[in-house]
Design a protein around this motif. Sequence first.
Motif, PDB file in Angstrom:
ATOM      1  N   VAL A 180       1.407 -10.742  -8.481  1.00 32.75           N
ATOM      2  CA  VAL A 180       0.485  -9.680  -8.882  1.00 32.75           C
ATOM      3  C   VAL A 180       1.302  -8.457  -9.305  1.00 32.75           C
ATOM      4  CG1 VAL A 180      -1.444  -8.224  -8.196  1.00 32.75           C
ATOM      5  CG2 VAL A 180      -1.249 -10.553  -7.282  1.00 32.75           C
ATOM      6  N   VAL A 181       1.067  -8.014 -10.544  1.00 37.11           N
ATOM      7  CA  VAL A 181       1.807  -6.900 -11.125  1.00 37.11           C
ATOM      8  C   VAL A 181       0.886  -5.691 -11.231  1.00 37.11           C
ATOM      9  CG1 VAL A 181       3.141  -6.089 -13.108  1.00 37.11           C
ATOM     10  CG2 VAL A 181       3.239  -8.509 -12.438  1.00 37.11           C
ATOM     11  N   HIS A 182       1.277  -4.596 -10.593  1.00 39.45           N
ATOM     12  CA  HIS A 182       0.528  -3.340 -10.660  1.00 39.45           C
ATOM     13  C   HIS A 182       1.295  -2.400 -11.599  1.00 39.45           C
ATOM     14  CE1 HIS A 182      -0.277  -5.204  -6.759  1.00 39.45           C
ATOM     15  NE2 HIS A 182      -1.442  -4.578  -6.749  1.00 39.45           N
ATOM     16  N   VAL A 183       0.663  -1.995 -12.698  1.00 36.22           N
ATOM     17  CA  VAL A 183       1.308  -1.121 -13.687  1.00 36.22           C
ATOM     18  C   VAL A 183       0.774   0.293 -13.516  1.00 36.22           C
ATOM     19  CG1 VAL A 183       1.637  -0.649 -16.129  1.00 36.22           C
ATOM     20  CG2 VAL A 183       1.633  -3.016 -15.309  1.00 36.22           C
ATOM     21  N   LEU A 184       1.691   1.221 -13.313  1.00 37.18           N
ATOM     22  CA  LEU A 184       1.337   2.638 -13.170  1.00 37.18           C
ATOM     23  C   LEU A 184       2.027   3.431 -14.270  1.00 37.18           C
ATOM     24  CD1 LEU A 184       1.991   1.452  -9.965  1.00 37.18           C
ATOM     25  CD2 LEU A 184       0.575   3.489  -9.578  1.00 37.18           C
ATOM     26  N   VAL A 202       0.828  -1.202   0.000  1.00 32.38           N
ATOM     27  CA  VAL A 202       0.000   0.000   0.000  1.00 32.38           C
ATOM     28  C   VAL A 202       0.862   1.251   0.000  1.00 32.38           C
ATOM     29  CG1 VAL A 202      -1.749   1.301   1.254  1.00 32.38           C
ATOM     30  CG2 VAL A 202      -1.914  -1.198   1.131  1.00 32.38           C
ATOM     31  N   ALA A 203       1.880   1.288   0.836  1.00 28.56           N
ATOM     32  CA  ALA A 203       2.733   2.477   0.920  1.00 28.56           C
ATOM     33  C   ALA A 203       3.492   2.697  -0.387  1.00 28.56           C
ATOM     34  CB  ALA A 203       3.714   2.331   2.080  1.00 28.56           C
ATOM     35  N   THR A 204       3.941   1.617  -1.019  1.00 27.82           N
ATOM     36  CA  THR A 204       4.702   1.758  -2.257  1.00 27.82           C
ATOM     37  C   THR A 204       3.832   2.297  -3.381  1.00 27.82           C
ATOM     38  OG1 THR A 204       6.142  -0.082  -1.612  1.00 27.82           O
ATOM     39  CG2 THR A 204       6.115   0.525  -3.947  1.00 27.82           C
ATOM     40  N   VAL A 205       2.640   1.710  -3.555  1.00 30.68           N
ATOM     41  CA  VAL A 205       1.752   2.185  -4.610  1.00 30.68           C
ATOM     42  C   VAL A 205       1.321   3.623  -4.340  1.00 30.68           C
ATOM     43  CG1 VAL A 205      -0.512   1.862  -5.684  1.00 30.68           C
ATOM     44  CG2 VAL A 205       0.958  -0.113  -5.248  1.00 30.68           C
ATOM     45  N   ALA A 206       1.025   3.947  -3.087  1.00 29.60           N
ATOM     46  CA  ALA A 206       0.621   5.312  -2.746  1.00 29.60           C
ATOM     47  C   ALA A 206       1.720   6.303  -3.081  1.00 29.60           C
ATOM     48  CB  ALA A 206       0.261   5.396  -1.263  1.00 29.60           C
ATOM     49  N   ALA A 207       2.983   5.918  -2.847  1.00 33.98           N
ATOM     50  CA  ALA A 207       4.097   6.809  -3.145  1.00 33.98           C
ATOM     51  C   ALA A 207       4.225   7.055  -4.643  1.00 33.98           C
ATOM     52  CB  ALA A 207       5.401   6.224  -2.590  1.00 33.98           C
ATOM     53  N   VAL A 208       4.003   6.024  -5.454  1.00 34.39           N
ATOM     54  CA  VAL A 208       4.075   6.201  -6.911  1.00 34.39           C
ATOM     55  C   VAL A 208       2.905   7.066  -7.389  1.00 34.39           C
ATOM     56  CG1 VAL A 208       4.116   5.022  -9.137  1.00 34.39           C
ATOM     57  CG2 VAL A 208       5.275   4.003  -7.180  1.00 34.39           C
ATOM     58  N   LEU A 209       1.724   6.856  -6.844  1.00 39.08           N
ATOM     59  CA  LEU A 209       0.584   7.698  -7.198  1.00 39.08           C
ATOM     60  C   LEU A 209       0.853   9.156  -6.846  1.00 39.08           C
ATOM     61  CD1 LEU A 209      -2.346   5.414  -5.980  1.00 39.08           C
ATOM     62  CD2 LEU A 209      -1.775   5.934  -8.361  1.00 39.08           C
ATOM     63  N   ASP A 210       1.519   9.388  -5.722  1.00 32.14           N
ATOM     64  CA  ASP A 210       1.840  10.756  -5.308  1.00 32.14           C
ATOM     65  C   ASP A 210       2.824  11.429  -6.257  1.00 32.14           C
ATOM     66  OD1 ASP A 210       0.174  10.609  -3.135  1.00 32.14           O
ATOM     67  OD2 ASP A 210       1.748  10.136  -1.687  1.00 32.14           O
ATOM     68  N   ARG A 211       3.535  10.635  -7.056  1.00 33.35           N
ATOM     69  CA  ARG A 211       4.452  11.188  -8.054  1.00 33.35           C
ATOM     70  C   ARG A 211       3.724  11.600  -9.336  1.00 33.35           C
ATOM     71  NH1 ARG A 211       8.573   6.308  -8.447  1.00 33.35           N
ATOM     72  NH2 ARG A 211       9.078   7.367 -10.433  1.00 33.35           N
ATOM     73  N   GLY A 212       2.410  11.478  -9.353  1.00 34.57           N
ATOM     74  CA  GLY A 212       1.623  11.875 -10.514  1.00 34.57           C
ATOM     75  C   GLY A 212       1.299  10.745 -11.468  1.00 34.57           C
ATOM     76  N   PHE A 213       1.590   9.521 -11.087  1.00 30.91           N
ATOM     77  CA  PHE A 213       1.269   8.367 -11.914  1.00 30.91           C
ATOM     78  C   PHE A 213      -0.196   7.978 -11.697  1.00 30.91           C
ATOM     79  CE2 PHE A 213       5.739   8.349 -12.050  1.00 30.91           C
ATOM     80  CZ  PHE A 213       6.188   7.451 -13.001  1.00 30.91           C
ATOM     81  N   ARG A 214      -0.740   7.180 -12.614  1.00 30.85           N
ATOM     82  CA  ARG A 214      -2.071   6.618 -12.435  1.00 30.85           C
ATOM     83  C   ARG A 214      -1.993   5.108 -12.612  1.00 30.85           C
ATOM     84  NH1 ARG A 214      -4.956   4.758 -16.610  1.00 30.85           N
ATOM     85  NH2 ARG A 214      -4.213   5.130 -18.737  1.00 30.85           N
ATOM     86  N   LEU A 215      -2.841   4.394 -11.866  1.00 29.80           N
ATOM     87  CA  LEU A 215      -2.873   2.940 -11.956  1.00 29.80           C
ATOM     88  C   LEU A 215      -3.635   2.543 -13.218  1.00 29.80           C
ATOM     89  CD1 LEU A 215      -2.160   0.243 -10.537  1.00 29.80           C
ATOM     90  CD2 LEU A 215      -4.435   0.342  -9.507  1.00 29.80           C
ATOM     91  N   ALA A 216      -2.951   1.847 -14.142  1.00 33.32           N
ATOM     92  CA  ALA A 216      -3.541   1.504 -15.428  1.00 33.32           C
ATOM     93  C   ALA A 216      -3.926   0.044 -15.544  1.00 33.32           C
ATOM     94  CB  ALA A 216      -2.569   1.857 -16.558  1.00 33.32           C
ATOM     95  N   LEU A 217      -3.325  -0.827 -14.742  1.00 31.18           N
ATOM     96  CA  LEU A 217      -3.541  -2.264 -14.922  1.00 31.18           C
ATOM     97  C   LEU A 217      -3.072  -3.003 -13.679  1.00 31.18           C
ATOM     98  CD1 LEU A 217      -2.641  -4.334 -18.090  1.00 31.18           C
ATOM     99  CD2 LEU A 217      -1.581  -4.948 -15.933  1.00 31.18           C
ATOM    100  N   VAL A 218      -3.789  -4.045 -13.311  1.00 31.88           N
ATOM    101  CA  VAL A 218      -3.346  -4.991 -12.284  1.00 31.88           C
ATOM    102  C   VAL A 218      -3.523  -6.387 -12.869  1.00 31.88           C
ATOM    103  CG1 VAL A 218      -3.652  -5.899  -9.952  1.00 31.88           C
ATOM    104  CG2 VAL A 218      -3.983  -3.451 -10.387  1.00 31.88           C
ATOM    105  N   ALA A 219      -2.438  -7.141 -12.943  1.00 30.09           N
ATOM    106  CA  ALA A 219      -2.474  -8.471 -13.548  1.00 30.09           C
ATOM    107  C   ALA A 219      -2.014  -9.509 -12.542  1.00 30.09           C
ATOM    108  CB  ALA A 219      -1.579  -8.532 -14.788  1.00 30.09           C
ATOM    109  N   ALA A 220      -2.865 -10.510 -12.325  1.00 26.13           N
ATOM    110  CA  ALA A 220      -2.479 -11.635 -11.488  1.00 26.13           C
ATOM    111  C   ALA A 220      -1.899 -12.741 -12.366  1.00 26.13           C
ATOM    112  CB  ALA A 220      -3.681 -12.156 -10.714  1.00 26.13           C
TER     113      ALA A 220
END
Length: 499
Positions: free
Chosen positions: A50-54, A18-36
């Motif tokens: 599980v791969v989260h693509v931002l 959660v902290a890692t994804v939140a930090a990337v979102l705070d850099r102006g990225f958007r979550l485009a895909l989550v693949a299991a």
Amino acid sequence: MSRLHAPEVLAVGRDALVATVAAVLDRGFRLALVAAHEDRPVGGPARFRVVHVLLGRAGERVEVVVEVPRDDAWLPTLAGVSYPAGRFEREMRDLYGIVPREHPQPYRLVRHGHWPTSYHPMLSDADPAPDFGGSAGFPFDEVTGKGVYEIPVGPVHAGLIEPGHFRFSVVGETIVRMYQRLYFVHRGVEKLFEGRAVADGLPLAERISGDTAIGHSLAYAMAVEDALGVEVPERDRLVRALLLECERLYNHVNDLGAIVNDTGFGIVNQHAGRLREALLRHNARLTGHRLLRGAIRIGGADLLAAPDVALVASVAGEVAELAEISTSHPMVANRLDTTAVLPAASARSMGVLGYVARASGVEVDARTDQPFVDLGPGFRAVTAVSGDVRARFDVRVGEVAVSAGLVADLAARIGESGLQPASSGSAGPGAGLGVVEAWRGTLVHRVEVDGAGHLARVKVVDPSFSTWPALGVALADTIVPDFPLANKSFNMSYAGNDL
């Protein structure tokens, strides 16, 4: 620009997700895909990856990867930091059985009530013929109060549209809440990709959503090329960009006529149909298929004839005239203006894409954010700010003009470029991402290829998956008779959503 940017890969544990994804979102990225992915290492226990693509705004991309054992398959929910993440998690739980703990909406998304409780179709050992004997049902949150009543619509509709259930909670004629239920025709598309040779995946990709043959086949081809290190020549990338604009043109022209038709101004719809037919015939001359199928190949793209720039310009001119006639008519203006408003804040927080987002002032467009070809310094996405049906109409009108100009420019550049072969790349294994601005919005494919050149996993995200939920927000305080008009102004794909 011939290759996608190499992703920044961040491997984390469950406790840091959660902290890692939140930090990337705070850099102006958007979550485009989550693949299991279900991995079965030799000699080791089965596990999920599980791969989260931002995606960033200047071609950057980040992949946050987390692994969990299959016999303890759970992840902390990301729904608190990203609305799209919450929907990806619900989909992933339904298809793989990976539980998002403490999810605020722990309900089925893809799964219907008649699916067996323990059935997760993407698992390698899933029953190929399960007993779909349960009760289908349509669970929803009932709105209560004085004068509130329910209007159920669908899932079977008149005409040729695909199934979707819409339930309106209404006071008088005003919609208080609209609940939607999709996924009636889950076709197992991602499962059908598995094990195919990479070239054999193209016919499947271009049939995911029939009106987006170029968008899906191109995103798939780019993902494969990224995975295998195939360099696509400049001329072929120009052809691909031209084909995307041709697909955008005929779909926008069709939508403009359909939107106006829902106001009762049918004569404009008839003219739009005439113009769409001219563009479809042009498509057939370009590629041999009215919907542009067969033009994209791994490593390139093909044209059977040169684009008719004069025809495209003539169509764009007529579209502008029809739009002016339509919006100048008081009956049409009354129906379009201030109807089904989607606020910018809602569009942004929900991760809405394409012309729906741009009509609410959210400038998200892969042609500028994740470009695969240079469209020149003069290109800029068309936007509006009011977020109503009129804005979504006007954005389409503007995009027709922009696309016609791009077709002329790209055709000239194609004529000036020389033929070059694509590089052969590697045989695999590898992982790759394809991102294109299809006509409905940003479309993403992620593929993994094994050492034999076969598809191990293909994850598809049509822009409809991201934008469908916003329709209910836009319908708040809209009258029931305006639902068809609002729905057409969104015009999301059932097939692209119900994979």
